[in-house]
Write a protein that holds these residues in place. Structure first.
Motif, short mmCIF file in Angstrom:
data_model
loop_
_atom_site.label_atom_id
_atom_site.label_comp_id
_atom_site.label_asym_id
_atom_site.label_seq_id
_atom_site.Cartn_x
_atom_site.Cartn_y
_atom_site.Cartn_z
N GLN A 59 0.83 -1.21 0.00
CA GLN A 59 0.00 0.00 0.00
C GLN A 59 0.86 1.26 0.00
N LEU A 60 1.94 1.25 0.82
CA LEU A 60 2.83 2.41 0.85
C LEU A 60 3.54 2.57 -0.50
N ASP A 61 3.95 1.46 -1.11
CA ASP A 61 4.61 1.54 -2.41
C ASP A 61 3.67 2.10 -3.48
N ASP A 62 2.38 1.71 -3.41
CA ASP A 62 1.42 2.24 -4.38
C ASP A 62 1.28 3.76 -4.24
N ILE A 63 1.27 4.21 -2.99
CA ILE A 63 1.14 5.66 -2.76
C ILE A 63 2.37 6.39 -3.28
N VAL A 64 3.55 5.81 -3.03
CA VAL A 64 4.80 6.43 -3.53
C VAL A 64 4.78 6.47 -5.06
N SER A 65 4.23 5.42 -5.69
CA SER A 65 4.15 5.40 -7.16
C SER A 65 3.26 6.53 -7.67
N ILE A 66 2.17 6.81 -6.95
CA ILE A 66 1.29 7.91 -7.34
C ILE A 66 2.04 9.23 -7.27
N LEU A 67 2.80 9.43 -6.16
CA LEU A 67 3.57 10.67 -6.01
C LEU A 67 4.63 10.78 -7.11
N THR A 68 5.24 9.66 -7.47
CA THR A 68 6.23 9.68 -8.55
C THR A 68 5.59 10.07 -9.88
N ALA A 69 4.36 9.54 -10.12
CA ALA A 69 3.66 9.89 -11.35
C ALA A 69 3.33 11.39 -11.40
N LEU A 70 2.92 11.94 -10.25
CA LEU A 70 2.66 13.39 -10.19
C LEU A 70 3.95 14.17 -10.40
N ASP A 71 5.06 13.67 -9.84
CA ASP A 71 6.36 14.33 -10.05
C ASP A 71 6.67 14.39 -11.55
N GLN A 72 6.47 13.29 -12.25
CA GLN A 72 6.74 13.27 -13.69
C GLN A 72 5.81 14.22 -14.44
N SER A 157 -10.19 14.50 9.40
CA SER A 157 -10.44 13.19 9.99
C SER A 157 -9.75 13.13 11.35
N ASN A 158 -9.91 11.96 12.02
CA ASN A 158 -9.33 11.82 13.35
C ASN A 158 -7.80 11.89 13.28
N TYR A 159 -7.19 10.91 12.65
CA TYR A 159 -5.73 10.91 12.52
C TYR A 159 -5.37 10.53 11.09
N SER A 160 -4.37 11.21 10.57
CA SER A 160 -3.88 10.94 9.22
C SER A 160 -2.37 11.08 9.21
N PHE A 161 -1.74 10.37 8.27
CA PHE A 161 -0.32 10.60 8.06
C PHE A 161 -0.11 11.04 6.62
N PHE A 162 1.06 11.58 6.34
CA PHE A 162 1.32 12.20 5.05
C PHE A 162 2.57 11.61 4.44
N LEU A 163 2.49 11.33 3.13
CA LEU A 163 3.67 10.99 2.34
C LEU A 163 3.96 12.20 1.46
N ARG A 164 5.09 12.81 1.69
CA ARG A 164 5.39 14.09 1.03
C ARG A 164 6.67 13.94 0.19
N LYS A 165 6.59 14.20 -1.10
CA LYS A 165 7.72 14.05 -2.02
C LYS A 165 8.16 15.43 -2.51
N PRO A 166 9.41 15.81 -2.29
CA PRO A 166 9.89 17.08 -2.84
C PRO A 166 10.13 16.96 -4.34
N VAL A 167 9.78 18.00 -5.08
CA VAL A 167 9.93 18.00 -6.54
C VAL A 167 11.00 19.02 -6.92
N PHE A 168 11.98 18.58 -7.70
CA PHE A 168 13.06 19.46 -8.15
C PHE A 168 13.05 19.49 -9.68
N LEU A 169 13.15 20.69 -10.22
CA LEU A 169 13.19 20.88 -11.66
C LEU A 169 14.61 21.22 -12.10
N PRO A 170 15.00 20.79 -13.28
CA PRO A 170 16.34 21.15 -13.77
C PRO A 170 16.41 22.65 -14.08
N PHE A 180 6.14 20.58 -3.31
CA PHE A 180 5.84 19.23 -2.83
C PHE A 180 4.59 18.68 -3.52
N VAL A 181 4.60 17.34 -3.71
CA VAL A 181 3.37 16.60 -3.97
C VAL A 181 3.13 15.74 -2.73
#
Length: 735
Positions: A59-72, A157-170, A180-181
């Protein structure tokens, strides 16, 4: 003394010695079994923990994949905003249901969120100025990697956690920080999607704890009298998974085992002399019985092949060390079309005979090294190895298809079976057997192999399946949520532009910003047997709209409604139409029901009866898209029709294609000769309008006059038309 204790012959001691040996051996077995129980209990706990750990990490890997797709996506379009996020996010969220929202934060300031809704207040939030998140945000920028933070108490909601990916452009001076995404994940939803909630409901004690301070993030407090297992999570998350359960008490089964052993020993004492004095084949019979039981457990009784469970077990053993195999390997799933329906008509003996013939043919065509099994009533599996390339696998499957598609003798006759093939290639080490089978089944059910009945799995099939399942899920609840509505496209007299009728067109409001046309979901609705309910709702809304339009103009307005092939096959269609028309009190002649030529051909007998009854009731019947299906004078003579609708494909070419012009003129002349009404649809240009004005009896429909509109807009349009007409014109229209 000898009289009290007579000397026993050596043979008489055998029962005692054997009984003593039985007790000693039985006691050892019981103790060994006790140890096995304890080991199995621990193994079971570890297996549950490992399986749960895999689900959490996936599940965590799927979420990271979504963030990677948004980064792209940002790399390609740094100016991405709310509109683009609204387009991308639904597809991403379907892949990771635990994610409650996705955020874009250029320069660490939240600018876009999906879904927006109650999250709107987070727009403009500066992450660098947030005391709770500042350290995690700065850490993510420094290490330039995705960071998990939380869980926090949030507004949404009651409690949530966040996966935050920094985005860098050339940039000209190296990488430039864009922002961030972020994926926000509700803790309760995450627990439900990963199975933690189900484990707790099943009585398992578990907890997610922080690896640094041992604080409990989710779950229960573990007690001291429990067997506890602790495993670290994904390196991305500084968490541990802890599972525990109460110490198992085996006192009762141990006492029961010893009691049973004692009874068996006493029984053995009385029967062992017969075993020694009369040798028998008891051991041999027991061995044969056990072998027979093992065979029954592992094979399908109809075909004699491995059953699904045994096939998967053998497949797992076969591919868990794939690197030891030579060449390319594949799993082929074979499904025989109409076999299930055929089996319902055959006797049990004929069914058995047919299945044995199929399995015998498969055995003949397969090699000794291949693995063959029956997966379902009409589905078989074949694992093959040692192929040099994918084309060789296709050639093998094609040969198999040719050999299996044949006539099978059954009960003095013959049945011909067709089959389809879904193929999953083994492309890496250690693939799970159920994953291989799932992929082969996805390929089997996809539409990419319709031309050759052989389909290889690819990743896009899985995405389409997920999308289809999500569409099915939403479609099933759309009726209850009143998400279906009608739009109405006016039908006008081309000379005066006066609206004389409407065509009711179905739409599905999936969300506030997403409206689907019928081409997107009608076929799926028919497959799910929802078309009758949807069609009844369309008829009801169209009747009410016709009544409202009539009240606005003070005269009857025509209303056209489309019918599908499945609706025509439904015996209740006639009563549905009749009851709704009678409820609004409008003459039946004000309603036209459109069918295509193809629809009529698919259900001729039932369609003819239903259409005749409807026509007798007074409604009008129209052939939609006339000229594109099975058009023939013979069919036109048989059909109970009042109207022909010229397909837009002919209208588009009336000024540029002599053939289209000739067809359109011929249809109009034919309709006039048969005294049928004609409607030309798809009028979009002034030139097309000019063409149809040469035929004053033709009614027109298209964007040139009006686009489809909702109920309120249609009423307003009719009111404007009425205001612009003189009293004399209004009186003529009523006549």
């Amino acid at each position: 003394m000898r009289a009290m204790f007579p000397r026993l012959p050596a043979r008489s001691l055998s029962p005692w010695l054997l009984t003593l040996i039985t007790i000693l051996c039985g006691g050892g077995i019981i103790q060994d079994q006790l140890q096995r129980w304890q080991e199995n209990d621990q193994w079971h706990l570890e297996a549950i923990a490992q399986h749960q750990l895999t689900d959490l990490n996936r599940q965590l890997d799927d979420i990271v994949s979504i963030l990677t797709a948004l980064d792209q996506e940002i790399q390609a379009n740094p100016e991405i905003g709310q509109t683009r996020l609204n387009t991308l996010a639904p597809t991403y969220l379907a892949l990771a249901p635990a994610v409650s929202n996705l955020q874009l934060a250029p320069d660490a300031i939240v600018k876009a969120i999906y879904p927006l809704g109650n999250n709107r207040r987070a727009i403009g939030h500066n992450l660098l100025l947030d005391d709770k998140r500042q350290q995690d945000v700065l850490n993510a920028i420094n290490i330039q990697q995705t960071v998990l933070s939380g869980p926090y108490k949030t507004l949404q909601s009651n409690y949530s956690f966040f996966l935050r990916k920094p985005v860098f452009l050339p940039g000209s001076k190296g990488k430039r920080f864009w922002g961030f995404v972020t994926a926000m994940v509700e803790m309760d939803r995450f627990a439900q999607e990963t199975g933690l909630t189900a484990l707790r409901s099943a009585g398992m004690t578990l907890a997610l704890t922080h690896s640094l301070n041992a604080s409990t993030l989710y779950g229960d407090q573990l007690g001291p009298n429990q067997d506890t297992l602790t495993l670290p999570l994904n390196p991305l998350a500084p968490w541990n998974l802890q599972l525990a359960r109460e110490h198992q008490n085996f006192s009762f089964p141990i006492l029961l085992s010893y009691g049973t052993l004692l009874l068996l020993s006493l029984s053995f004492f009385y029967i062992n002399r017969h075993i020694f004095s009369h040798p028998s084949h008891l051991g041999e019979k027991l061995a044969k019985t056990q072998a027979k039981m093992n065979t029954l457990e592992q094979t399908d009784l109809r075909s004699g092949l491995f059953n699904r469970r045994s096939f998967l077990k053998q497949l797992h053993m076969r591919y868990q060390l794939f690197h030891a195999q030579n060449g390319l390997s594949a799993l082929i799933v074979i499904r025989f079309s109409q076999l299930k329906q055929l089996q319902l008509t055959l006797s049990s003996d004929d069914n058995l005979q047919l299945m044995q013939q199929i399995s015998s043919q498969l055995r003949t065509l397969s090699r000794k090294t291949d693995l063959l099994g029956q997966l379902d009533q009409d589905t078989f599996g074949l694992a093959i190895d040692n192929f040099s390339c994918m084309n060789d696998v296709w050639i093998a499957a094609n040969k198999l298809a040719g050999a299996m598609t044949k006539a099978y003798p059954v009960n003095g006759g013959e049945v011909t079976l067709q089959c389809r093939f879904g193929i999953s290639l083994v492309i890496k080490d250690g693939l799970e057997a159920d994953v291989l089978l799932s992929r082969a089944l996805i390929a089997l059910e996809s539409d990419q192999g319709l031309n050759s009945n052989i389909s290889f799995f690819n990743q896009s099939m899985e995405y389409k399946l997920l999308e289809r399942r999500e569409l099915e899920k939403q479609l099933k609840s759309a009726l209850a949520k009143d998400q279906f509505f009608l739009v109405y496209q006016p039908q006008v007299c081309p000379g005066s532009g006066v609206i004389i009728g409407f065509e009711a067109l179905l739409r599905w409001r999936r969300s506030q910003s997403e409206i689907e046309a019928p081409a997107r979901f009608i076929q799926l609705a028919e497959n799910l047997d929802l078309i009758q309910e949807i069609g009844a709702e369309v008829i009801k809304q169209a009747c009410r709209a016709q009544c409202a339009f009539t009240n606005v103009l003070g005269r009857n307005v025509q209303m056209s409604v489309n019918l599908s092939a499945k609706q025509l096959k439904e015996p209740s269609l006639y009563h549905t139409i009749k009851d709704n028309i009678l409820n609004v009190g409008t003459p039946p002649s004000c309603f036209t029901f459109e069918i295509t030529e193809t629809t009529f051909i698919e259900s001729q007998e039932q369609a003819s009866q239903t259409l005749e009854r409807l026509r007798s009731f007074g409604v009008r019947i129209s052939i939609d898209d006339f000229g594109t299906g099975y058009s023939s004078l013979h069919q036109l003579k048989r059909l109970p029709v009042d109207e022909l609708k010229i397909d837009r494909s002919f209208i588009e070419g009336v000024l540029t294609d002599q053939v289209d012009t000739g067809i359109a003129k011929t249809i109009i002349a034919l309709a006039n000769h048969l005294q049928l009404k004609v409607i030309a649809e798809g009028i979009e240009t002034n030139s097309q309008h000019h063409f149809v004005t040469g035929y004053p009896d033709v009614i027109c429909q298209g964007f040139f006059y009006h686009r489809p509109m909702e109920m309120d807009q249609a009423v307003a349009t009719l009111k404007r038309q009425k205001q612009q007409m003189s009293p004399r014109q209004q009186a003529q229209q009523r006549l």
